[in-house]
Design an enzyme around this catalytic site. Structure first.
Site, PDB file in Angstrom:
ATOM      1  N   ASP A 145       0.864  -1.207  -0.008  1.00 36.84           N
ATOM      2  CA  ASP A 145      -0.051  -0.094  -0.090  1.00 36.84           C
ATOM      3  C   ASP A 145       0.886   1.388   0.028  1.00 36.84           C
ATOM      4  OD1 ASP A 145      -1.760   2.153   0.652  1.00 36.84           O
ATOM      5  OD2 ASP A 145      -2.550   1.254   2.425  1.00 36.84           O
ATOM      6  N   TYR A 190      -3.585   9.721   0.151  1.00 40.42           N
ATOM      7  CA  TYR A 190      -3.332   9.384   1.776  1.00 40.42           C
ATOM      8  C   TYR A 190      -2.642   8.167   2.068  1.00 40.42           C
ATOM      9  CZ  TYR A 190      -4.691   8.454   6.428  1.00 40.42           C
ATOM     10  OH  TYR A 190      -4.738   8.265   7.850  1.00 40.42           O
ATOM     11  N   GLN A 204       3.101   4.188   2.731  1.00 41.28           N
ATOM     12  CA  GLN A 204       2.965   3.624   4.284  1.00 41.28           C
ATOM     13  C   GLN A 204       3.574   2.147   4.458  1.00 41.28           C
ATOM     14  OE1 GLN A 204      -1.206   3.451   5.241  1.00 41.28           O
ATOM     15  NE2 GLN A 204      -1.007   1.067   5.257  1.00 41.28           N
ATOM     16  N   LYS A 218      -7.603  -5.170   3.719  1.00 41.08           N
ATOM     17  CA  LYS A 218      -8.402  -5.034   5.277  1.00 41.08           C
ATOM     18  C   LYS A 218      -8.419  -6.290   6.011  1.00 41.08           C
ATOM     19  CE  LYS A 218      -9.062  -0.798   4.045  1.00 41.08           C
ATOM     20  NZ  LYS A 218      -7.949  -0.566   3.031  1.00 41.08           N
ATOM     21  N   TYR A 232       2.010  -1.362  15.150  1.00 43.29           N
ATOM     22  CA  TYR A 232       0.894  -1.300  14.138  1.00 43.29           C
ATOM     23  C   TYR A 232       1.172  -0.433  13.178  1.00 43.29           C
ATOM     24  CZ  TYR A 232      -1.635  -5.565  15.047  1.00 43.29           C
ATOM     25  OH  TYR A 232      -1.989  -6.906  14.859  1.00 43.29           O
ATOM     26  N   LYS A 272      -2.682  -3.086   8.161  1.00 42.84           N
ATOM     27  CA  LYS A 272      -2.793  -4.554   8.117  1.00 42.84           C
ATOM     28  C   LYS A 272      -2.023  -5.043   7.073  1.00 42.84           C
ATOM     29  CE  LYS A 272      -5.590  -6.168  11.245  1.00 42.84           C
ATOM     30  NZ  LYS A 272      -4.778  -6.051  12.428  1.00 42.84           N
ATOM     31  N   ASP A 327      -2.598  -7.043   4.692  1.00 39.43           N
ATOM     32  CA  ASP A 327      -3.335  -7.485   3.306  1.00 39.43           C
ATOM     33  C   ASP A 327      -2.415  -8.388   2.356  1.00 39.43           C
ATOM     34  OD1 ASP A 327      -5.016  -5.540   4.301  1.00 39.43           O
ATOM     35  OD2 ASP A 327      -3.825  -3.983   3.465  1.00 39.43           O
TER      36      ASP A 327
END
Ligand code: F6R
Ligand code: MG
Ligand code: MG
Length: 366
Positions: free
Chosen positions: A11, A89, A93, A131, A230, A233, A235
């Site tokens: 991601d 966004y 990450q 997710k 964290y 996730k 994924d």
């Protein structure tokens, strides 16, 4: 000459929250890889599932190739620059390290790879989920590779009847890959005892016992074990070979009709049903529900055919309706009990401070 299939996903930024990467971002990854061809790989395929971008490579360099991993890392870095420029966004990450250090495993992106001797026709399935986390594949793989109720090939095909070997990883162990090898059908109850705990024990790979060939492989990365906290996730991605000595395509897909509950709904902190969706579906309700896509392809002399979107069929509309109902049903109990993940799996550190503060306010009644 052997063929390696590597699927690497990350991601690196998305539109409107954790929804989907933009067209420009996907194109920037495709363009970066096409330009760098230099005989590093034979073919590649870029797709997205929710907010994650997956790159599937076919090449001759074996699993864990630093050339292939670096190419994917560099492509994700280049994409991150585009994501930042666009103001997406969560840009970059999943790229948890500053510089590439030989193997992309442990740096954030999810990786699943298999080296195979191509059959005259080599059909396989390429799953990507958003997710949720790697344990999401435990139930469907367990059912496909051990249960004739879902996979009649275990009764009907002599090769499948010989059973499969499961390599299961204890993903809580951060010092190294803590593995166990178990055989189906004779160790079935032991396999079940481990796999019920999706967050700790994860299927890493499955082998045919009739031919010794690899049948399936799953990415096992846990981002919080890498980052120490964290950061999103995991994924996961998964490759499964089908037909011949392996289950039929439909036998691999059949358990996805359950819409089983997995970790990763809203803020990576809730339980939700896994919805099989069409390729290029975005994320929606309650930042979910957790979704899985599946491309069916053949690889021949390391070249991919076009892919078939196996969840794009009227049958799966019926399942999606059922899964939507399951999603609403568990949402009806909000954050109570089974609807939310245990403390150790919540994606936010803030709750730790909250609990520490509250803990000090407790008093033993005299
Ligand atoms: C997974 C995903 C979620 C987010 C989580 C935290 O693809 O998008 O698990 O990581 O919702 O989001 P932020 O960091 O925006 O609070
Ligand atoms: Mg995300
Ligand atoms: Mg994601």
């Amino acid at each position: 000459m052997k063929t390696t299939l590597s699927i690497i996903k990350a991601d690196i930024g998305s539109i409107g929250g954790h929804i989907k990467p933009g067209y420009k971002l996907l194109e920037s990854i495709r363009e970066f890889i096409s330009k760098k061809k230099q005989k590093l790989f034979d073919d590649f395929y870029v797709s997205h599932t929710g907010d994650d971008i997956a790159i599937l490579f076919s090449h001759q360099k074996g699993t864990g190739s630093s050339d292939i991993h670096k190419l994917a890392w560099d492509a994700f870095m280049a994409g991150t620059a585009v994501a930042k420029k666009q103001g997406l966004y969560g840009a970059g990450q999943d790229l948890l390290k500053d510089a590439f250090s030989g193997n992309i495993k442990g740096m954030g992106p999810a990786v699943a790879e298999m080296e195979i001797e191509e059959r005259p026709s080599e059909p396989f399935l390429c799953f990507a989920a958003d997710k949720t986390d790697p344990g999401a594949y435990n139930l469907p793989l367990y059912l496909t590779f051990t249960d004739p109720m879902f996979n009649p090939g275990l009764m009907l095909s002599p090769a499948c009847s010989e059973g499969f070997k499961f390599n299961i990883m204890d993903v809580a162990n951060t010092e190294g890959d803590r593995m166990i090898e178990l055989l189906a059908p004779e160790n079935l109850y032991d396999i079940a005892a481990l796999l019920r705990d999706n967050e700790r024990f994860v299927i890493e790979s499955i082998y045919s016992r009739s031919s010794g060939e690899i049948a399936a492989v799953v990415s096992t990365t846990r981002l919080h074990n890498i980052a120490g906290k964290y950061t999103g996730k995991d994924d996961p991605v998964c490759l499964v070979r089908v037909q011949g000595n392996f289950p039929a395509t439909g036998e691999v897909l059949s358990p996805y009709s359950i819409g089983h509950y997995v970790a990763g709904f809203m803020r990576g902190s809730h339980i939700g049903p896994l919805m099989p969706v069409k390729i290029n579906s975005p994320i929606s309700y309650f930042d979910g529900p957790p979704v899985v896509t599946c491309h069916a392809l053949c690889v021949h002399e390391r070249k991919f055919t076009e892919s078939a979107d196996v969840f794009d069929h009227p049958f799966w509309d019926y399942i999606r309706t059922k899964v939507s109902r399951k999603a609403v049903e568990i949402r009806e109990q909000g954050f109570f009990g089974a609807a939310m993940l245990p403390y150790s799996e919540l994606e936010y550190g803030g709750i730790v401070e909250k609990m520490e503060k509250l803990d000090k306010l407790f008093k033993i009644r005299k």
